[in-house]
Design a protein around this motif. Structure first.
Motif, PDB file in Angstrom:
ATOM      1  N   GLU A 135      -3.146  53.009  32.965  1.00 58.43           N
ATOM      2  CA  GLU A 135      -2.658  53.482  34.360  1.00 58.43           C
ATOM      3  C   GLU A 135      -3.224  52.624  35.426  1.00 58.43           C
ATOM      4  O   GLU A 135      -2.599  52.334  36.560  1.00 58.43           O
ATOM      5  N   LYS A 195       8.216  44.303  35.001  1.00 60.06           N
ATOM      6  CA  LYS A 195       7.695  45.227  35.683  1.00 60.06           C
ATOM      7  C   LYS A 195       7.690  46.728  35.189  1.00 60.06           C
ATOM      8  O   LYS A 195       7.693  47.748  36.093  1.00 60.06           O
ATOM      9  N   ASN A 196       8.359  46.778  34.116  1.00 59.65           N
ATOM     10  CA  ASN A 196       8.172  47.939  33.428  1.00 59.65           C
ATOM     11  C   ASN A 196       7.327  47.827  32.159  1.00 59.65           C
ATOM     12  O   ASN A 196       7.361  46.713  31.494  1.00 59.65           O
ATOM     13  N   LEU A 197       6.702  48.851  31.773  1.00 62.33           N
ATOM     14  CA  LEU A 197       5.679  49.127  30.511  1.00 62.33           C
ATOM     15  C   LEU A 197       5.775  50.145  29.748  1.00 62.33           C
ATOM     16  O   LEU A 197       5.866  51.186  30.614  1.00 62.33           O
ATOM     17  N   ILE A 212       1.799  40.557  31.417  1.00 63.23           N
ATOM     18  CA  ILE A 212       2.505  41.054  32.743  1.00 63.23           C
ATOM     19  C   ILE A 212       2.567  39.685  33.614  1.00 63.23           C
ATOM     20  O   ILE A 212       3.469  39.471  34.380  1.00 63.23           O
ATOM     21  N   VAL A 216       3.553  48.209  38.586  1.00 67.87           N
ATOM     22  CA  VAL A 216       4.324  48.351  37.010  1.00 67.87           C
ATOM     23  C   VAL A 216       4.847  49.708  36.852  1.00 67.87           C
ATOM     24  O   VAL A 216       3.922  50.674  37.034  1.00 67.87           O
ATOM     25  N   ASN A 217       5.984  49.884  36.482  1.00 65.93           N
ATOM     26  CA  ASN A 217       6.649  51.267  36.298  1.00 65.93           C
ATOM     27  C   ASN A 217       6.330  51.575  34.785  1.00 65.93           C
ATOM     28  O   ASN A 217       6.530  50.959  33.904  1.00 65.93           O
ATOM     29  N   LEU A 218       5.158  52.596  34.592  1.00 69.86           N
ATOM     30  CA  LEU A 218       4.523  52.799  33.298  1.00 69.86           C
ATOM     31  C   LEU A 218       5.231  54.074  32.678  1.00 69.86           C
ATOM     32  O   LEU A 218       5.531  54.802  33.364  1.00 69.86           O
ATOM     33  N   THR A 267      11.535  45.796  29.418  1.00 67.80           N
ATOM     34  CA  THR A 267      10.173  46.191  29.560  1.00 67.80           C
ATOM     35  C   THR A 267       9.384  45.464  28.629  1.00 67.80           C
ATOM     36  O   THR A 267       9.633  45.293  27.480  1.00 67.80           O
ATOM     37  N   ALA A 322      -1.306  49.414  35.433  1.00 67.22           N
ATOM     38  CA  ALA A 322      -0.153  49.713  35.979  1.00 67.22           C
ATOM     39  C   ALA A 322       0.005  49.611  37.701  1.00 67.22           C
ATOM     40  O   ALA A 322       0.817  48.953  38.361  1.00 67.22           O
TER      41      ALA A 322
END
Ligand code: KG4
Ligand code: ZN
Length: 334
Positions: free
Chosen positions: A282, A263-265, A257, A290-292, A132, A285
């Motif tokens: 948001e 792909k995770n933040l 990114i 991206v999974n935020l 992440t 993402a």
């Protein structure tokens, strides 16, 4: 595996906070005494007053926590405490309290880095997924970090001068707003428009940040307008500053990114309470799928629950401290 309950203490700055956290992700209880009304009168934290108030309040905070949770302190698995970074005198009070509990109840003592605590505040809202990216936006730090696993931090970018929270606080002071500056700048910015032309932070391809030019730009602008007896539209200036500072963070985040394809933040630190920043992140993402993760507002600023969350992984590794633990006011992430 049996449940793990950690009693965590945070006293690095101006909040005396104690929590009980179960398995690193569930807050059994949290009690916090904020000193903001006292420091507000001085326009910022007065270190001597802060440590004195921690001393006066810490047992009341502990009593309040145990009373409202009904938790028997003898049933904790460990006691965790922030060891730095922070104000030496403030850190010392939490550390001494943790040592006493550790000694009296014969429980292991865990030293937690405050910034890592801010990162693990995310775990109280949503489980971390690795690798992440972690964006740290606090009063003392602005970092972009890659985490491949728990407690594995590779710093991709840092501020070359001021932290973003520091810039918010300075701008608040110049605009005559009360301490703590960030939330007050945000409130004022909501009433304004981004009409002022201010220095844009360095527009390069590195992942480092710089906010001092923007900050000085505002200080000079206010000074010049005052000398010419010209009225400043404070709401417009607050809005212009907030937009430029946050947009710069977003630009670097987008760059990170693209560069890493992670792909995770997650977002950490007091400035993550800022509504404009939350909205922009948001949107970003969504744009990059991206999974935020962003902590709940109550866990964005200083609190002991995040220290309990971060301590859990040290507990699993049996990474314990001795009773000669000392404050580390300038402790870095690694
Ligand atoms: O993360 P934190 O506790 O600081 C450090 O640990 O270093 O956060 C405090 C910082 C302060 O600079 C404060 O002004 C800022 O977070 N802050 C905000 C907001 N809430 C707190 N900045 C902008 N907007 C907010 N809503
Ligand atoms: Zn903090």
């Amino acid at each position: 595996m049996k449940d793990v309950f950690i009693l965590a203490i945070e006293s690095s700055c101006d909040e005396t906070s104690i929590a009980i956290v179960k398995n690193g992700n569930e807050v059994v209880g949290l009690s916090t005494n904020t000193q903001i009304p006292v420091h507000e009168k001085f326009g910022g934290v007065v270190p001597e007053l802060a440590s004195r108030m921690h001393t006066e309040n810490i047992l009341y905070v502990l009593d309040d926590l145990l009373e409202k949770t009904g938790f028997n302190i003898a049933n904790i698995n460990a006691v965790a405490v922030t060891c730095g970074p922070g104000l030496t005198g403030s850190l010392l009070i939490g550390i001494e309290a943790a040592k006493v509990i550790s000694y009296l109840f014969n429980k292991p003592l865990i030293a937690v880095n405050h910034i890592i605590g801010h990162i693990y505040a995310n775990q109280l809202t949503k489980a971390l997924s690795f690798p992440t990216l972690a964006l740290i936006v606090s009063g003392g730090h602005t970092n972009l970090v890659c985490m491949k696993d728990n407690y594995n931090f590779e710093i991709l970018g840092s501020t070359l001068d001021d932290a973003i929270g520091e810039a918010f606080d300075k701008v608040a002071r110049v605009l005559g707003l009360k301490y703590p500056g960030g939330p007050n700048v945000e409130a004022l910015a909501k009433m304004g428009n981004p009409t002022y032309k201010l220095p844009i932070p360095m527009n390069n391809q590195s992942l480092d940040f710089s906010f001092s030019g923007l900050k000085s730009g505002i200080v000079n602008l206010v000074h010049n307008e005052e000398q010419r007896n010209k009225e400043i539209n404070k709401a417009d200036l607050a809005c212009s500053f907030q937009n430029i500072a946050v947009d710069e963070v977003i630009r670097k985040l987008e760059l990170a990114i693209k560069k890493t394809n992670i792909k995770n933040l997650i977002v950490a630190g007091g400035v993550s309470a800022n509504g404009y920043l939350r909205t922009k992140i948001e949107e970003l993402a969504l744009k990059y799928s991206v999974n935020l993760g962003i902590p709940d507002l109550k866990y964005c600023t200083d609190n002991a629950a995040m220290i309990g969350a971060a301590a859990y992984y040290l507990y699993l590794k049996q990474d314990f401290s001795d009773l000669d633990l000392q404050p580390r006011p300038n402790k870095s992430l690694n």
